[in-house]
Write a protein that holds these residues in place. Sequence first.
Motif, PDB file in Angstrom:
ATOM      1  N   MET A   1     -26.658 -18.185 -24.562  1.00 44.13           N
ATOM      2  CA  MET A   1     -26.983 -19.529 -24.070  1.00 44.13           C
ATOM      3  C   MET A   1     -26.333 -19.735 -22.714  1.00 44.13           C
ATOM      4  N   LYS A   2     -27.037 -20.445 -21.851  1.00 37.22           N
ATOM      5  CA  LYS A   2     -26.481 -20.785 -20.541  1.00 37.22           C
ATOM      6  C   LYS A   2     -26.201 -22.287 -20.501  1.00 37.22           C
ATOM      7  N   TYR A   3     -24.936 -22.613 -20.233  1.00 38.24           N
ATOM      8  CA  TYR A   3     -24.482 -23.994 -20.203  1.00 38.24           C
ATOM      9  C   TYR A   3     -24.180 -24.436 -18.775  1.00 38.24           C
ATOM     10  N   LEU A   4     -24.548 -25.668 -18.458  1.00 38.29           N
ATOM     11  CA  LEU A   4     -23.985 -26.351 -17.304  1.00 38.29           C
ATOM     12  C   LEU A   4     -22.927 -27.303 -17.837  1.00 38.29           C
ATOM     13  N   ILE A   5     -21.701 -27.167 -17.347  1.00 35.09           N
ATOM     14  CA  ILE A   5     -20.647 -28.128 -17.671  1.00 35.09           C
ATOM     15  C   ILE A   5     -20.245 -28.804 -16.368  1.00 35.09           C
ATOM     16  N   THR A   6     -20.427 -30.109 -16.300  1.00 34.79           N
ATOM     17  CA  THR A   6     -19.977 -30.841 -15.122  1.00 34.79           C
ATOM     18  C   THR A   6     -18.536 -31.278 -15.341  1.00 34.79           C
ATOM     19  N   GLY A   7     -17.734 -31.203 -14.269  1.00 34.79           N
ATOM     20  CA  GLY A   7     -16.331 -31.600 -14.372  1.00 34.79           C
ATOM     21  C   GLY A   7     -15.407 -30.502 -14.860  1.00 34.79           C
ATOM     22  N   THR A   8     -15.658 -29.242 -14.466  1.00 34.26           N
ATOM     23  CA  THR A   8     -14.834 -28.144 -14.978  1.00 34.26           C
ATOM     24  C   THR A   8     -13.510 -27.969 -14.234  1.00 34.26           C
ATOM     25  N   ALA A   9     -13.289 -28.753 -13.172  1.00 32.77           N
ATOM     26  CA  ALA A   9     -11.942 -28.810 -12.597  1.00 32.77           C
ATOM     27  C   ALA A   9     -11.137 -29.914 -13.268  1.00 32.77           C
ATOM     28  N   GLY A  10     -11.791 -30.645 -14.176  1.00 35.37           N
ATOM     29  CA  GLY A  10     -11.156 -31.731 -14.904  1.00 35.37           C
ATOM     30  C   GLY A  10     -10.552 -31.266 -16.216  1.00 35.37           C
ATOM     31  N   PHE A  11      -9.906 -32.185 -16.878  1.00 36.85           N
ATOM     32  CA  PHE A  11      -9.111 -31.916 -18.082  1.00 36.85           C
ATOM     33  C   PHE A  11      -9.947 -31.342 -19.227  1.00 36.85           C
ATOM     34  N   ILE A  12     -10.920 -32.103 -19.707  1.00 37.87           N
ATOM     35  CA  ILE A  12     -11.706 -31.667 -20.869  1.00 37.87           C
ATOM     36  C   ILE A  12     -12.659 -30.543 -20.479  1.00 37.87           C
ATOM     37  N   GLY A  13     -13.285 -30.654 -19.303  1.00 33.49           N
ATOM     38  CA  GLY A  13     -14.226 -29.626 -18.867  1.00 33.49           C
ATOM     39  C   GLY A  13     -13.585 -28.259 -18.736  1.00 33.49           C
ATOM     40  N   PHE A  14     -12.363 -28.223 -18.247  1.00 37.39           N
ATOM     41  CA  PHE A  14     -11.596 -26.969 -18.135  1.00 37.39           C
ATOM     42  C   PHE A  14     -11.447 -26.307 -19.501  1.00 37.39           C
ATOM     43  N   HIS A  15     -11.011 -27.072 -20.493  1.00 34.10           N
ATOM     44  CA  HIS A  15     -10.800 -26.519 -21.838  1.00 34.10           C
ATOM     45  C   HIS A  15     -12.120 -26.110 -22.496  1.00 34.10           C
ATOM     46  N   LEU A  16     -13.162 -26.923 -22.304  1.00 36.29           N
ATOM     47  CA  LEU A  16     -14.454 -26.606 -22.917  1.00 36.29           C
ATOM     48  C   LEU A  16     -15.046 -25.332 -22.339  1.00 36.29           C
ATOM     49  N   ALA A  17     -14.950 -25.172 -21.023  1.00 37.04           N
ATOM     50  CA  ALA A  17     -15.478 -23.961 -20.392  1.00 37.04           C
ATOM     51  C   ALA A  17     -14.836 -22.721 -21.003  1.00 37.04           C
ATOM     52  N   HIS A  18     -13.518 -22.752 -21.190  1.00 26.66           N
ATOM     53  CA  HIS A  18     -12.824 -21.609 -21.777  1.00 26.66           C
ATOM     54  C   HIS A  18     -13.310 -21.338 -23.197  1.00 26.66           C
ATOM     55  N   LEU A  19     -13.492 -22.388 -23.978  1.00 21.86           N
ATOM     56  CA  LEU A  19     -13.925 -22.218 -25.367  1.00 21.86           C
ATOM     57  C   LEU A  19     -15.303 -21.560 -25.439  1.00 21.86           C
ATOM     58  N   LEU A  20     -16.245 -22.020 -24.616  1.00 24.06           N
ATOM     59  CA  LEU A  20     -17.597 -21.460 -24.641  1.00 24.06           C
ATOM     60  C   LEU A  20     -17.626 -20.042 -24.072  1.00 24.06           C
ATOM     61  N   LEU A  21     -16.845 -19.800 -23.028  1.00 29.11           N
ATOM     62  CA  LEU A  21     -16.780 -18.461 -22.443  1.00 29.11           C
ATOM     63  C   LEU A  21     -16.186 -17.460 -23.432  1.00 29.11           C
ATOM     64  N   GLU A  22     -15.184 -17.901 -24.169  1.00 29.55           N
ATOM     65  CA  GLU A  22     -14.576 -17.012 -25.166  1.00 29.55           C
ATOM     66  C   GLU A  22     -15.530 -16.731 -26.318  1.00 29.55           C
ATOM     67  N   ARG A  23     -16.501 -17.623 -26.537  1.00 25.96           N
ATOM     68  CA  ARG A  23     -17.530 -17.400 -27.547  1.00 25.96           C
ATOM     69  C   ARG A  23     -18.593 -16.430 -27.045  1.00 25.96           C
ATOM     70  N   GLY A  24     -18.670 -16.268 -25.711  1.00 26.39           N
ATOM     71  CA  GLY A  24     -19.638 -15.341 -25.149  1.00 26.39           C
ATOM     72  C   GLY A  24     -20.797 -15.981 -24.417  1.00 26.39           C
ATOM     73  N   ASP A  25     -20.748 -17.299 -24.256  1.00 29.33           N
ATOM     74  CA  ASP A  25     -21.822 -17.995 -23.548  1.00 29.33           C
ATOM     75  C   ASP A  25     -21.674 -17.856 -22.037  1.00 29.33           C
ATOM     76  N   PHE A  26     -22.779 -18.072 -21.329  1.00 27.35           N
ATOM     77  CA  PHE A  26     -22.760 -18.173 -19.865  1.00 27.35           C
ATOM     78  C   PHE A  26     -22.459 -19.622 -19.492  1.00 27.35           C
ATOM     79  N   VAL A  27     -21.597 -19.809 -18.516  1.00 20.28           N
ATOM     80  CA  VAL A  27     -21.233 -21.158 -18.086  1.00 20.28           C
ATOM     81  C   VAL A  27     -21.301 -21.259 -16.567  1.00 20.28           C
TER      82      VAL A  27
END
Length: 350
Positions: free
Chosen positions: A1-27
Motif C-alpha cells: 500500500m502507498k500512503y500519503l501522510i501529511t505532517g510527517t515533521a510533526g509529532f503524530i505524523g512522525f510516529h505514524l510514518a515509522h509504524l507504517l514503514l516498519e510494517r512494509g508500506d510505502f510512505v
Amino acid sequence: MKYLITGTAGFIGFHLAHLLLERGDFVVGIDNINDYYDVNLKFARLSESGIDKEKIQDHQPVSSSRFEKYTFVKMDLADKSAMMALFEKEKFDVVINLAAQAGVRYSLINPTAYIDTNVSGFVNILEACRAYPVKHLVYASSSSVYGANTSMPFSTSDNVDHPLSLYAASKKSNELMAHTYSHLFNIPTTGLRFFTVYGPWGRPDMALFLFIEAISKDEPIQVFNHGKMKRDFTYVGDIVEGIKRVADTVPAGSPEWSGDDPDPGSSYAPYKVYNIGNSNPVELMDYIGALEKALGKVAKKEMLPLQAGDVPATFADVTDLMRDTGYKPDTSVETGVAKFVEWYRAFYKK
C-alpha cells in the motif's frame, strides 16, 4: 500500500510514518515545516526518519537513508497546484491527513492560520482525493469539537455544534466537509477525534513539555483551573496503532442510519468518526505527580483560572473504535510520562 501522510515533521505524523514503514508500506510524507514551534525539533524528527535537512527544498522529493520506502516532500496543503501534481504522480492508496495548525490558545491570537491550513488546506486534500480517487481518507479531528458539551463520556453520537475555540470549529468543519465529499463523490472518509496526545518527540507547546521545561529550570508550572482539570491523556504509541487500524477499516456506510434520527458519527455514506482516547480521565494534579515521580523532583505550582477556549474535562467513549478495530488505547499515564522523560533527557542531554 502507498500512503500519503501529511505532517510527517510533526509529532503524530512522525510516529505514524515509522509504524507504517516498519510494517512494509510505502510512505510519502509532506510538511511545510512552519515555525509555529521550534523548527529544529521538526528537522530532528525528519533526521531520525533518515531525511537529510540539507537536501530539503520546496516540492522536491527527498529519499530516506533509513527507510527505503519513505520519501519526504516539503509542501504546504494550501498550495493546491502542488498537491494536485503530487496526487497525479504518486497514485496514493490511502491518505492520512495529520497536518494542521494546532493549539486552542494560539487560535485566539492568529485565527487566520487555522483557516488557511485546517479549512483551505483540507479542501485541497478533498479535491485531490476526488480527482485522483483513493481507497480511504483518514483525517485528524479533535476532542475539542465537544466544546460546551458536559455529558461524559464524550460520544461520537453527541451533538457537537457548540465549539469554544476557532481551532475546534475548524476541526468540526473538517468533519462536515468530509461528509459532503463522501456523499457526493463516494470517497470513504474517517475522522479521528484525538484526546490529549503526549509522549516522546512531542510538541513544545503542550503541557508535558512546558511542565518539564519549567521544573528543570526550577520555575513554577502554570496549573490552570486551579488544578481542577481532567484529561483523557493518550500515549502517542497507542494513537498511531489506532490510526493504523482505522486506516485498514474502510467505512462502507450504515444501512441502519436514518435521517429521521441522524447519528452524527456515522452515515448512509461511506463516512465515520471515531474517538481515540485512553477512556480513563486523569486528574491534572495526578498527571503532574507522575511527572514529578519520573523526574525525582517536586514542581513549584502557580494556580491560575481556566483559560479562554479551554474545557475542564475530557473523556472519550471508544466503544465504536473497539468494536470496529478490536483496539483500545491502554498505556498508563505513569508509563507514558516516564517514556517521555527518558526521551527528553536523552534528546536535550539533560
